[in-house]
Every structure is written in structure tokens, then in C-alpha cells.
Design an enzyme around this catalytic site. Structure first.
Site, short mmCIF file in Angstrom:
data_model
loop_
_atom_site.label_atom_id
_atom_site.label_comp_id
_atom_site.label_asym_id
_atom_site.label_seq_id
_atom_site.Cartn_x
_atom_site.Cartn_y
_atom_site.Cartn_z
CG HIS A 1 3.00 5.80 -3.88
ND1 HIS A 1 3.44 4.67 -4.16
CD2 HIS A 1 1.95 6.07 -4.47
CE1 HIS A 1 2.86 3.78 -4.01
NE2 HIS A 1 1.13 5.09 -4.50
CG ASP B 1 -2.11 6.57 -2.76
OD1 ASP B 1 -1.92 6.66 -3.80
OD2 ASP B 1 -3.36 5.38 -2.36
CG HIS C 1 0.34 2.44 -0.94
ND1 HIS C 1 0.19 3.56 0.12
CD2 HIS C 1 -0.24 2.67 -1.70
CE1 HIS C 1 -0.50 4.66 -1.05
NE2 HIS C 1 -0.95 3.10 -2.03
NE ARG D 1 -6.13 5.83 -5.18
CZ ARG D 1 -5.03 6.34 -5.90
NH1 ARG D 1 -3.82 6.03 -6.03
NH2 ARG D 1 -5.40 7.56 -6.33
#
Length: 295
Positions: A97, A99, A251, A266
Site C-alpha cells: 500500500h 499510506d 510498502h 509513524r
């Protein structure tokens, strides 16, 4: 300007930065050099930094204003810009995906910092979506240049599995506001003008195609993104920091560590509205502009 070295990790993506202590202030020339390295290599890796949450946010702010942690998922207590990615709380992004592409304004860049690393597995794979686009046959490139895809956070998490109670609750939180956005399948990078495939796990369907044809095309395009030559694998050590360009990468964190603890934090940098080859901008189909998140 602080002195640092850039060591390429792969031929198409990734570079390790050595000689910098991210806990120390970074001057303007150093930040400019890092930004240029990010545009070239798509993902930058810093070993052994051992930042705290404030330090991670300070580093990320060098590249633009921060988003809040997530449009729907709660932030770390007391840290509204930090998203805990914790295997023991369902933080297992076990698919490719980019983000938050279900929003009209996905992040410009993401930073990840490792706090707990399993003794094996738990790596992160990052793919270059621009070289994937370049690999397409010319006729396919020409076709997809004009296509659009609908991205949503309400995709099928279960993927044929029956959700247990905890997973069902996490899905309920993630989709507490349903977002659906039309993005160009080929995104023009706002800083470099390079074209890249803008799809990934939140891309549900190609606009205007029948369901079966849409799925087949998305699978075909995704197969170019995940070719080995376009992908690097980062083996985490505690204290590592990764910065990747969310406009040019996908990623994936394989769930291959047998339920052992794995925890990352994150922090994301606010981005702009994607633009396609013909100049059309992404458009919101369902949900809101998520002003609490985008900047």
C-alpha cells in the site's frame, strides 16, 4: 552543512545515510541535501538513531508540516502526530500500500522509527512505483496514463477470513468514517515531474471498467510494482529511522514473525492533491476533506 555519506542499497531504490545524528539540529543545507536524496532514492535509512517521539517529529518537520496520526485511528496518548504501529494491537499492514491514499490529500512522506524488533522477520519492503511505470510496455503506459482508480478505506480486510472480535473492532474504528477518492492511476510527481503508478492496497477499482477487468488490470499493474528489481527489504534494528516518499513508493510489512512483539512509530508529512498526466486533480467521492489530518 553537516557532513554525511549516501550509500545506495539497491539499483532502483533506497540509500542508507551515515554520519548524521538526527537528535541534533539539522541546518538548512543539510535538509536540502536530504530532500534531494529522497527525491532520487525514494527511501532513506538511518541506523541507530534512538530518537524519542519529539525527536522523530522534529526530524519529520524538516520536510513539511505534519499530519495528525491518522484520519480515523487513534494517536499515541499525548502525541497527536504519532501513530503507534504495534503488532500486539493489530498493527500488521500485511499488504502492499501507499499510506492513506483513500484521502484526497495523501501524505507527502512518512517516517518510521523502530522501538521493538522481533528476532526474525518483521522487515519492511519498499517499492519504487516510478520505475514500475517505466517498465510497462509502451501501449500499456499510454492506456493507463488516462485511467482513474477509486481508493477507499472500506476494502475487505478479512480477505475471505472470518474476523475475530478484536479484528472486527479494529475494522470498525478504521472505517468509522468511510472515505472514497478518485485518483489518477498515473501520478505526476509535483517536485520532479516523474510519472509513477499510484495504486496499492486501497485502490479498489478502475473507474469505468467492469469489475473483473478492473481487478485484472490492477493485479497486472501491481505485479510491475512488486518486481524484485523495484523492491528493497529493510531489516530493522532498534533505533532505526526510515523516511520514504509516499508519492513514489509502496510498502509492505510481511506478517512473518510468529506473533512476536514488533512496534514502530509513524509520523507523516502533509502532502498535496495528486495530479494526473493530463493535469486533472484527484477528487473526493465520499467522506470529507479530513482537515484534522491533512495539515
Amino acid at each position: 552543512m553537516s557532513s554525511f555519506d549516501i550509500r545506495r542499497i539497491g539499483g532502483r531504490i533506497g540509500a542508507e545515510i551515515t554520519g548524521l545524528d538526527l537528535a541534533e539540529p539539522l541546518d538548512e543545507k543539510t535538509v536540502t541535501a536530504l530532500d534531494e536524496a529522497l527525491l532520487r532514492h525514494k527511501a532513506l535509512f538511518f541506523r541507530g538513531q534512538h530518537l524519542d517521539d519529539e525527536g522523530q517529529q522534529r526530524f519529520a518537520r524538516h520536510f513539511g508540516p505534519l499530519t495528525t496520526a491518522h484520519p480515523t485511528v487513534p494517536a499515541l496518548d499525548g502525541q497527536p502526530n504519532v501513530l503507534p504501529v504495534d503488532s500486539e494491537d493489530g498493527g500488521r499492514a500485511n499488504q502492499w500500500h501507499t499510506d492513506v491514499t483513500f484521502l484526497r490529500t495523501p501524505p507527502k512522506a512518512s517516517t518510521l522509527r523502530s522501538l521493538v524488533v522481533p528476532p526474525y522477520g518483521g522487515n519492511t519492503l519498499i517499492a519504487n512505483t516510478q520505475t514500475a511505470y517505466q517498465d510497462l510496455p509502451e501501449a500499456l503506459r499510454t492506456w493507463v496514463d488516462g485511467l482513474w482508480a477509486e481508493h477507499t478505506n472500506a476494502y475487505d480486510y478479512a480477505q475471505g477470513r472470518k474476523l475475530d472480535e478484536a479484528e472486527a473492532e479494529r475494522r470498525s474504528v478504521f472505517t468509522s468514517t468511510t472515505y472514497r477518492t478518485a485518483h489518477p492511476v498515473v501520478r505526476v510527481h509535483p517536485d520532479t515531474g516523474e510519472r509513477g503508478l499510484f495504486i496499492g492496497g486501497f485502490a479498489e477499482r478502475i473507474t469505468g471498467l467492469p469489475t473483473d477487468a478492473s481487478r485484472d488490470l490492477l493485479r497486472t499493474l501491481q505485479s510491475y510494482v512488486t518486481r524484485p528489481e523495484n523492491v528493497l527489504r529493510w531489516r530493522w534494528e532498534v533505533g532505526d529511522v526510515v523516511l520514504f516518499d509516499n508519492r513514489a513508493t509502496q510498502h509492505y510489512a510481511p506478517d512473518d514473525y510468529d506473533g512476536l512483539p514488533r512496534r514502530l512509530h509513524r509520523v507523516t508529512v502533509a502532502g498535496d492533491v495528486p495530479v494526473g498526466v493530463a493535469g486533472g486533480a484527484s477528487r473526493l467521492l465520499e467522506g470529507d476533506e479530513a482537515p484534522h489530518y491533512t495539515s
